[in-house]
Design a protein around this motif. Structure first.
Motif, PDB file in Angstrom:
ATOM      1  N   THR A  37       0.841  -1.201   0.000  1.00  0.00           N
ATOM      2  CA  THR A  37       0.000   0.000   0.000  1.00  0.00           C
ATOM      3  C   THR A  37       0.875   1.249   0.000  1.00  0.00           C
ATOM      4  N   TRP A  55      -5.108   4.707  -1.498  1.00  0.00           N
ATOM      5  CA  TRP A  55      -4.775   3.283  -1.556  1.00  0.00           C
ATOM      6  C   TRP A  55      -5.038   2.622  -0.212  1.00  0.00           C
ATOM      7  N   ASN A  72      -8.068   1.252  -4.601  1.00  0.00           N
ATOM      8  CA  ASN A  72      -7.966   2.706  -4.562  1.00  0.00           C
ATOM      9  C   ASN A  72      -9.375   3.253  -4.623  1.00  0.00           C
TER      10      ASN A  72
END
Length: 126
Positions: A37, A55, A72
């Motif tokens: 991430t 994210w 996302n």
């Protein structure tokens, strides 16, 4: 005729199989998912910063394995912005904005690290 002969005990094998059954090698998955991430956020092209900050990840562990989903949440009028940054898009005036491959280079080392860490855990005895 097939014959098997064994000396000693199977304590190391039993310990390894027990560890596999308890899925101990999944312990590091959440930390590795978070690393992914962060990598995606760092690699995302920045105009407003909203896409980079959007994210997230989810780890699901089941009896069949582990699954990591990176998502996302930055969507504008039904269009996922991270995807159009990656692949490009047409404009309202007939033009085209080329995409930029930022996801694959960011994630490649993460996937390699996940494979390496899980392999280490699976093959580690004791």
């Amino acid at each position: 005729m097939i014959r098997f002969e064994s000396k000693g005990d199977f304590s190391r094998s039993i310990k390894w199989l027990t560890k596999l059954q308890r899925a101990e090698f999944y312990n590091k998955i959440n930390a590795l998912a978070a690393t992914g991430t962060s990598a995606l956020a760092s690699a995302t092209p920045v105009e407003s910063g909203q896409t980079a900050a959007s994210w997230s990840h989810q780890v699901t562990i089941s009896g069949r394995g582990a699954r990591i989903e990176w998502t996302n949440s930055n969507v504008n009028q039904g269009v996922p912005i991270a995807i159009i940054l990656q692949y490009g898009h047409g404009t309202g005036t007939g033009g085209y904005v080329a995409g930029r491959d930022y996801i694959n280079p960011a994630m490649r080392p993460i996937f390699e690290k996940i494979a390496e860490e899980v392999w280490k855990e699976v093959t580690r005895v004791g």
